[in-house]
Design a protein around this motif. Sequence first.
Motif, mmCIF file in Angstrom:
data_model
loop_
_atom_site.group_PDB
_atom_site.id
_atom_site.type_symbol
_atom_site.label_atom_id
_atom_site.label_comp_id
_atom_site.label_asym_id
_atom_site.label_seq_id
_atom_site.Cartn_x
_atom_site.Cartn_y
_atom_site.Cartn_z
ATOM 1 N N THR A 229 0.873 -1.177 0.000
ATOM 2 C CA THR A 229 0.000 0.000 0.000
ATOM 3 C C THR A 229 0.907 1.224 0.000
ATOM 4 O O THR A 229 1.685 1.431 0.947
ATOM 5 N N ALA A 230 0.824 2.006 -1.067
ATOM 6 C CA ALA A 230 1.699 3.171 -1.236
ATOM 7 C C ALA A 230 0.905 4.436 -0.951
ATOM 8 O O ALA A 230 -0.171 4.651 -1.525
ATOM 9 N N VAL A 231 1.447 5.299 -0.083
ATOM 10 C CA VAL A 231 0.749 6.505 0.345
ATOM 11 C C VAL A 231 1.585 7.732 0.007
ATOM 12 O O VAL A 231 2.786 7.779 0.312
ATOM 13 N N THR A 232 0.969 8.726 -0.626
ATOM 14 C CA THR A 232 1.639 9.998 -0.901
ATOM 15 C C THR A 232 0.615 11.113 -0.883
ATOM 16 O O THR A 232 -0.568 10.898 -1.169
ATOM 17 N N LEU A 233 1.076 12.317 -0.538
ATOM 18 C CA LEU A 233 0.224 13.504 -0.604
ATOM 19 C C LEU A 233 0.295 14.174 -1.966
ATOM 20 O O LEU A 233 -0.563 14.993 -2.294
ATOM 21 N N ALA A 234 1.313 13.870 -2.760
ATOM 22 C CA ALA A 234 1.553 14.564 -4.025
ATOM 23 C C ALA A 234 0.775 13.898 -5.161
ATOM 24 O O ALA A 234 0.979 12.727 -5.468
ATOM 25 N N ARG A 235 -0.093 14.649 -5.798
ATOM 26 C CA ARG A 235 -0.922 14.104 -6.879
ATOM 27 C C ARG A 235 -0.081 13.640 -8.060
ATOM 28 O O ARG A 235 -0.375 12.617 -8.688
ATOM 29 N N GLU A 236 0.961 14.410 -8.407
ATOM 30 C CA GLU A 236 1.823 14.039 -9.531
ATOM 31 C C GLU A 236 2.502 12.700 -9.264
ATOM 32 O O GLU A 236 2.637 11.864 -10.150
ATOM 33 N N GLN A 237 2.938 12.511 -8.030
ATOM 34 C CA GLN A 237 3.583 11.250 -7.683
ATOM 35 C C GLN A 237 2.591 10.093 -7.758
ATOM 36 O O GLN A 237 2.903 9.033 -8.314
ATOM 37 N N ALA A 238 1.408 10.279 -7.202
ATOM 38 C CA ALA A 238 0.408 9.210 -7.216
ATOM 39 C C ALA A 238 0.068 8.807 -8.646
ATOM 40 O O ALA A 238 -0.052 7.604 -8.959
ATOM 41 N N ALA A 239 -0.055 9.795 -9.533
ATOM 42 C CA ALA A 239 -0.373 9.492 -10.936
ATOM 43 C C ALA A 239 0.743 8.685 -11.585
ATOM 44 O O ALA A 239 0.489 7.735 -12.338
ATOM 45 N N HIS A 240 2.003 9.046 -11.276
ATOM 46 C CA HIS A 240 3.146 8.325 -11.853
ATOM 47 C C HIS A 240 3.174 6.875 -11.359
ATOM 48 O O HIS A 240 3.388 5.946 -12.158
ATOM 49 N N VAL A 241 2.960 6.672 -10.055
ATOM 50 C CA VAL A 241 3.025 5.312 -9.513
ATOM 51 C C VAL A 241 1.908 4.463 -10.098
ATOM 52 O O VAL A 241 2.124 3.302 -10.477
ATOM 53 N N ARG A 242 0.717 5.008 -10.191
ATOM 54 C CA ARG A 242 -0.403 4.249 -10.762
ATOM 55 C C ARG A 242 -0.107 3.849 -12.211
ATOM 56 O O ARG A 242 -0.417 2.724 -12.631
#
Length: 436
Positions: A229-242
Amino acid sequence: MSTARTTRTGAAHRLAALVEDALGGPLPVRLRAWDGSETGPAEGPVVVVRSRRALRRLLWQPGELGLAQAYVTGELDVDGDLADGLRRMWAATRERRVHPPRLSLTDRARAAGTAVRLGAVGPRPATPASQARLHGGLHTRSRDRAAISHHYDLSNDFYRLLLDETMAYSCGVWTDGFTDADAADAQRAKLELICRKLGLTAGSRLLDIGCGWGSLTLYAAEQHKAQVTAVTLAREQAAHVREQVRERGLEDRVEVVCQDYRDITGGGYDAVSTIEMGEHVGDAEYPAFAAALHRVVRPGGRVLVQQMSRGRDAPGGGAFIEAYIAPDMHMRPLGETVQLLEDAGLEVRHVESLREHYVHTVAAWEHTLEDRWDEFVALVGEETARVWRLYLVGGALAFEQRRMGVDQILSVRPTDQGVSGMPATPGQWYERLDRA
């Protein structure tokens, strides 16, 4: 007026006299002013004051932040090795050859008169556009989100250009003794070391808090078959990981959540990692953060914190980094973080310093920035590119001189019977690490 006379009475000489009065010692670097005049040591880098506006900034914002503002706007520059220039300034301070004296009213009046003659008096210059502008209470959810966005949402394209293929934006582990390793190899060795310390096996449940661009998340899922389960506050990061999860076919092993760590629910994780995220938590908030780490990991589970530190009286990140790079960042001495983790009920089992490793990690990023300078300028503009040059050069120097450190802190949540489940010795963590 002759050329020699102009040189002796030029802006550089007047400015040097003013600076030396303020510092109480000789200039450690050469100085060149906007009128072409120069003074100071003949060898080494030259600080170039391109306009009077740079001096005006220092009148309105004395110290490190004013100097940084002048540098990122190009009003002040360094001709030669920037790291050498900064190193000389720190050496002068450390050896007490340069120290601020107590200025009398006469000294202050003389300084004001010199500033007037140099044309430095005037309205306050506008704050550079690249400087962070945060509002609201310190470490409220909205302010934390804005602080993270300022740094990490610069753009995924920027970080793809700066980082290696792992997209790991944290200290690597250079297994070859800093001689001829590739930056990506150092990052993969770091990721493997973390997975070994956490004892990950197929099916292990890992919570990766502050996952960045997913380097550890993806590595743990691919190489160790962990459920992450990967958690981040940064939207750009979340989009890249997905996007990476889809491309690599890891949908059944990785869940990406864009949220604040304070909103994490559930628990029972076999392992928890937080890689260079704890610096953003805040001083007053860290005990609650440590308690959250204890809450979400199962008894017998392990927690690995990789985190930057600073000495009790060391400047650490400083005003520039906090204004331009990582707003509201807080670092503390290593021992205090260890105490906070243990106060939360975790048992610290292993601490490893990676300070020298960060010197080489940051240097690799800085070399990429310089080698591809025109691409960075085209992508984010010259002012932001100069911000990052100053950040990376200054950061490498801070780790080199032990004004900042970085450590891996491995802890465990013991069972009620005190069982840790840790190996008797950690030697196998490092076996063939360079082949990771």
